[in-house]
Enzyme design. Structure first.
Site, PDB file in Angstrom:
ATOM      1  N   CYS A  87      36.540  36.896  36.133  1.00 26.38           N
ATOM      2  CA  CYS A  87      36.785  37.221  37.545  1.00 26.38           C
ATOM      3  C   CYS A  87      38.284  37.226  37.869  1.00 26.38           C
ATOM      4  O   CYS A  87      38.756  38.078  38.607  1.00 26.38           O
ATOM      5  CB  CYS A  87      36.153  36.192  38.481  1.00 26.38           C
ATOM      6  N   ASP A  88      39.004  36.238  37.358  1.00 23.63           N
ATOM      7  CA  ASP A  88      40.350  35.989  37.894  1.00 23.63           C
ATOM      8  C   ASP A  88      41.499  36.342  36.964  1.00 23.63           C
ATOM      9  O   ASP A  88      42.660  36.367  37.411  1.00 23.63           O
ATOM     10  CB  ASP A  88      40.475  34.503  38.293  1.00 23.63           C
ATOM     11  N   CYS A 122      36.544  30.992  36.124  1.00 21.36           N
ATOM     12  CA  CYS A 122      36.000  32.268  35.638  1.00 21.36           C
ATOM     13  C   CYS A 122      37.117  33.208  35.206  1.00 21.36           C
ATOM     14  O   CYS A 122      37.804  33.795  36.056  1.00 21.36           O
ATOM     15  CB  CYS A 122      35.148  32.912  36.734  1.00 21.36           C
TER      16      CYS A 122
END
Ligand code: NAP
Length: 312
Positions: free
Chosen positions: A139-140, A136
């Site tokens: 997200c990261d 992701c």
């Protein structure tokens, strides 16, 4: 065994397809519950900007869109709950969903569990997951500020996420196994214009390298077979998704773990069980189409229940 609860419709999953079905079922005054195993929104909740969902000319974030859809469903009396369905069974004319917390019974079920990221399945991937291996970007990516990363894949997700990651990373090597991308033209053009993205075409990742964190990947050229090492701080894997249908093995032995075929009303081969969004065969896998499929199933479920109650 948990508490037993009765409904007209159970919707399994909590992404856009599920919530759209819930709006229609709720408005039809069907007693409806939406069961989501982790967090509402599904994959879309991990998306920073959705640019192609009509009605939002400036784009909309996944979490914001999810919250709006959920609130809309709840306004029509739909219940929402966090519970993971482990098994679905038929009991005469009822469908029975066994959750971790309770047992839910209803006349109709709408399957909308979505999909999870597919793994590369190479050595080092599982061991270094969360230590540089991610599925992701949204997200990261912020963990990779000024770092080098590798992104793998040639679809919409890979190109869109690679572009997002360039906001943080200093360099993104996009590894794809062919020379053609299957992603939309608009993403291809942006990727080719982006100076931070370097294309590594006709290449596959064969190993993720590193002891306690990612330090590199081994790539193999698909035509020559030559392997070499790319030094990197992170590996983002965007090689497609797999539908969350494994728990349906008892009802759909041939389709468990795969996409479920449906008719034009989104009904599966089992009467009263519908499938929508990323679990459905032939779905276009867009938020807008998932919502259309959810709405169709909501309407079709209402008609199906009404017909049965009338003895038809
Ligand atoms: P996808 O379209 O299935 O693409 C997967 C990519 O990964 C392909 O390029 C494929 O290569 C590659 N791949 C698959 N297995 C691989 C392996 N083992 N090793 C190396 N490469 C591998 O998946 P997606 O990009 O996640 O998209 C899923 C769906 O969501 C699509 O329908 C897409 O249109 C939709 N989506 C749309 C948007 C949007 O903004 N419109 C955004 C995200 C997703 P090949 O090309 O060689 O097969």
């Amino acid at each position: 065994m948990g508490e037993r609860r009765e409904y007209d419709v159970i919707i399994i999953g909590g992404g856009p397809a599920a919530l759209a079905a819930a709006v229609y079922a709720g408005r039809a005054q069907l007693r409806t519950v939406v069961l989501e195993r982790a967090g509402f929104g599904g994959q879309v909740a991990l998306t920073h900007a959705i640019d192609n969902y009509p009605g939002f000319p400036k784009g909309v974030s996944g979490p914001e869109l999810t919250e709006l859809m959920k609130a809309q469903a709840e306004r029509f009396g739909v219940e929402t709950a966090i519970d993971e369905v482990m098994r679905l069974e038929l009991d005469g004319d009822r469908k029975v969903a066994h959750g971790r917390d309770a047992v839910y019974r209803a006349e109709a079920v709408i399957l909308a569990m979505g999909a999870d990221p597919r793994k590369l399945g190479v050595p080092g991937e599982e061991e270094l997951r969360g230590r540089g291996v991610s599925y992701c970007g949204t997200c990261d990516a912020p963990f990779f500020r000024n770092k080098r990363v590798v992104a793998v894949g040639g679809g919409d997700t890979a190109l869109k996420e690679a572009l997002f990651i360039t906001r943080f990373a200093r360099e993104v090597a996009l590894v794809h196994r062919r020379t053609e991308f299957r992603a939309e033209r608009i993403y291809q053009d942006e990727v080719r214009r982006e100076p931070k993205i370097r294309l590594e075409l006709e290449a596959v990742v064969t190993r993720v390298l590193g002891e306690t964190k990612v330090e590199g990947v081994e790539v193999r050229h698909v035509r020559t077979g030559a392997t070499r090492r790319l030094d990197t701080d992170g590996v983002f894997v965007f090689v497609g998704t797999e539908p969350n249908t494994k728990f349906l093995e008892n009802l759909f032995p041939a389709a468990a773990g795969r996409h479920l075929p449906t008719d034009k009303d989104m009904m599966t081969t089992i009467p009263g069980i519908f499938a929508v969004g990323d679990v459905r065969e032939d779905s276009y896998r867009q938020v807008a189409t998932a919502v259309g499929e959810g709405a169709t199933a909501g309407i079709a479920a209402e008609h199906w229940i009404a017909k049965r109650r009338a003895g038809g």
